[in-house]
Structures are given as C-alpha cells and as structure tokens.
Scaffold this active site. Structure first.
Site, PDB file in Angstrom:
ATOM      1  N   GLN A 156       8.862  -7.910   3.061  1.00  0.00           N
ATOM      2  CA  GLN A 156       7.697  -8.523   2.429  1.00  0.00           C
ATOM      3  C   GLN A 156       7.997 -10.013   2.281  1.00  0.00           C
ATOM      4  OE1 GLN A 156       5.003  -6.904   1.905  1.00  0.00           O
ATOM      5  NE2 GLN A 156       5.549  -4.747   1.731  1.00  0.00           N
ATOM      6  N   ASN A 168      12.607  -0.615   0.412  1.00  0.00           N
ATOM      7  CA  ASN A 168      12.012  -1.579  -0.521  1.00  0.00           C
ATOM      8  C   ASN A 168      11.406  -0.893  -1.743  1.00  0.00           C
ATOM      9  OD1 ASN A 168      10.915  -4.422  -1.038  1.00  0.00           O
ATOM     10  ND2 ASN A 168       9.008  -3.261  -0.988  1.00  0.00           N
ATOM     11  N   CYS A 211      -1.874  -2.797   3.469  1.00  0.00           N
ATOM     12  CA  CYS A 211      -1.946  -4.205   3.871  1.00  0.00           C
ATOM     13  C   CYS A 211      -3.256  -4.505   4.592  1.00  0.00           C
ATOM     14  CB  CYS A 211      -0.756  -4.566   4.770  1.00  0.00           C
ATOM     15  SG  CYS A 211      -0.657  -3.615   6.302  1.00  0.00           S
ATOM     16  N   GLU A 246      -3.691  -7.381  -0.048  1.00  0.00           N
ATOM     17  CA  GLU A 246      -2.981  -6.108  -0.079  1.00  0.00           C
ATOM     18  C   GLU A 246      -3.399  -5.350  -1.337  1.00  0.00           C
ATOM     19  OE1 GLU A 246       0.910  -5.768   1.199  1.00  0.00           O
ATOM     20  OE2 GLU A 246       0.641  -7.226   2.829  1.00  0.00           O
TER      21      GLU A 246
END
Length: 369
Positions: free
Chosen positions: A191, A223, A324, A358
């Site tokens: 990211q 993540n 996204c 997002e």
C-alpha cells in the site's frame, strides 16, 4: 497541493482544495452505495502531499542531461518534471541528488530509461531500469553510487538483476500504538500510502468483536493478516505469489504471530479444496475441517471478486471486504447483499488529488449460522 505541473501531469486529476476533494469523494460513495447502507460512513483522509512511499518515473535523455518524466494529461504525451510533491519527503529529497549523480556518470546514464523508489523503515530501495547488458564495471560504479547516497540500488535489464548490497527491506506500521514489522521483496505489492494503510488495518480490526477463525484470500505479504491474527484463534491465509508467501511467513516470525497457516493457492484451487473436488499436496498438513471460520477477509484486485468467489464467501457469517475499486465493489454487493447486510462502511482516501477511492465493508449474514 502546490505543484508546478498540476493540470499538466496525468497523475493528479483533482485540483480543488483537499477539504473539497474529500467531501466530493465521500458524497460520491454515499450516493452510490445508499441502496446497501444507510448508516454512518467512516471517513479516513490522507495528507494532501508527501504521502507516497512508492513511486516510479521515466527518464528522458537530452545529450548528457537527464530529466524525470511522467505521463501527461494529454494521452500519449509526457511531461518533464524535477519534483513530485506526492512522494514522501525521503524520496523527494533523494530525487535531485540521484539525478545529479546519474547525469555525471556515463556508465550509469547510458540506456537508462526508468527509476522506481520504495521508502521504508530500513531505508530506500532505488531500482534503475536499463536497455543494456550490465557488466562488472557497471556493478562497481553502481555500488559506489549506492554508498554515496546511503541507499540500496537494484539495477534491472532483460534477464539481469544486480544489487548493490543484500536486500533487506523492512517496514513498520503503527496500528493503534502497536508496531508491526514487515519484510518486503522489491516487487511486492505494498500500500503506497503508509498512514492510510495503518488506518485501514485499524478499521479492519475494529470489525472483529469476537473471532473464531479467519480465512483470508489475496493475503499478499500479510499486511492485514498479521495484525488481525491476534484477534482470532487460528488464521488460514491464501496467496498465489511465491515470494509474497515467503515474506508472509517471515513476517509471522518478526511479529510473534504463531496461529497463521499460509497456503500458496489461488481462489479457484481453494474453493475446490473446500468442496472436496480434488486433493492438494499443499494441504497435506492442513485439515480444513479443523477450522471454525467466523470471518472471511478479501482484498481483491481492481477486477473485484468473480461470481464463483462471491458465492463461496456467502458461506461465511462475517465478510470483511477491502476494495480498491468502488465499481466492482458495487457489482459484488448486488449479489452479496442477497444473503448478507452491510454493518459498517469505510472510505479510505489512499490517493489524494486523484479520483481514486478505496472502501472497506463489513457484511453480516442475514440468517443465523
């Protein structure tokens, strides 16, 4: 944002003051998703500048002079730049120094067409892209440049990859006061807005009040997986990239996460395994029936979830969907909301000064499991 190339560069597409941008984006999402959710939308803003920890630029040659380039707003055109206010301050300070050093050395300058930057806690990785064979003399000069600038340099050409030193990319994320460490590869998907990424992870953790086991699809290097693992008894996470899985396993060790099993599988293979259609050697040490999944987390690419994956995740009581692309998210919610209802909705402004948005959605099954 104060930028000399605003409205010329194709990277930025919104030019109003940032408070107006964030209002525009939040209103757009609220209107487009009102049929699915009538509650409060959680809104997470960005810094309007110096937010990107990953960036890439073209390089233009004019004799012995070099210049950074970006795609212009006009299709098929490029513009010449000497700065980019969107990149983090570490990259911003490095850009002119790197360019000056590249220009002054013919070996480094020749056939160079692009540069990429990744900034993380352990330092900066600079990737130089070439249309030539990289020989021993080049390697010596490259290592000297890396030493002068205090960075790691990766030079790439067709079939070649040279590193100035051992690659040791380690980043840190601060999520609700807890520090998580992540080992990254040079081609890892990360990211690019660290601050908003921390907010995304914190929001996802808030979606879990009581957790049994978690199933995650498209887990990357962990993540979301690593921070969320501490809210569940067990986690099963899947990813198709071999290097991402290797980093994810290392990241478990870095963070003391001992309840995660990683599988190198795509979504179709995982669904086949759940359905008992076929056996996989990769599952020889994992019994899917031992898990009691209370939540599934999906963070798909821009194309969203396929129809088969949508139907598969309907079998789980709680769905955490990180998107996204609002367009494909809406398509998927049209189907998911036949069996589930939206409990929470978040808007994350990862990319200030652009139309990109997002979202995060928590869905809960309408019927009790």
């Amino acid at each position: 944002m104060d930028c000399n190339y605003l409205k010329e560069c194709g990277s930025c597409t919104l030019f109003t003051p940032y408070d107006e941008q964030i209002l525009f984006k939040s209103d757009l999402i609220k209107q487009n998703f009102s049929e699915f959710y009538e509650g409060k939308f959680d809104l997470f803003s960005s810094s309007p500048k110096h937010y990107r920890t990953r960036a890439e630029f073209g390089l233009w040659h004019e004799g012995s002079e070099l210049c950074y380039t970006m795609h212009a707003k006009e299709k098929g055109k490029r513009i010449f730049i000497d700065e980019c206010p969107k990149v983090c301050e570490e990259i911003s300070h490095l850009m002119p120094r790197l360019l000056e050093n590249l220009q002054s050395d013919e070996i480094l300058r020749t056939k160079l067409f692009g540069v990429e930057f990744i900034a993380c806690k352990s330092g900066i990785l600079v990737t130089l892209l070439y249309h030539k064979k990289l020989d021993g003399e080049f390697e010596v000069v490259m290592k000297n440049l890396a030493s002068r600038l205090g960075v790691t340099i990766l030079a790439r050409s067709r079939g070649q990859k040279l590193l100035s030193a051992e690659l040791n990319l380690i980043d840190e994320l601060n999520v609700d006061g807890q520090i998580y460490k992540f080992s990254l590869s040079e081609n890892a998907f990360i990211q690019p807005n660290r601050a908003v990424n921390e907010k995304m992870i914190a929001w996802a953790k808030e979606c879990v009040e009581t957790g049994g086991d978690l199933l995650e699809l498209y887990c990357g290097h962990g993540n979301f997986t690593i921070p969320l693992s501490f809210k569940f008894k067990n986690v099963l996470a899947t990813e198709i990239s071999k290097s991402s899985i290797a980093n994810a396993i290392k990241n478990c060790e870095l963070n003391g996460a001992r309840n995660i099993k990683f599988l190198r599988m795509d979504a179709d293979e995982l669904m086949s395994a759940f359905a008992g259609v076929r056996e996989f050697n990769r599952l020889k040490d994992i019994n899917l029936s031992d898990f009691n999944f209370s939540h599934v987390l999906v963070d798909p690419p821009r194309a969203g979830l396929s129809e088969s994956v949508v139907n598969f995740i309907k079998n789980f009581k709680n769905i955490i969907y990180i998107s996204c692309n609002p367009e494909t998210l809406k398509e998927n919610l049209n189907e998911l909301c036949k069996s589930h209802k939206v409990i929470k909705f978040a808007i994350f402004d990862q990319f200030a000064n652009t139309h990109h948005i997002e979202c995060g959605v928590l869905l809960e099954a309408k019927d009790k499991f």
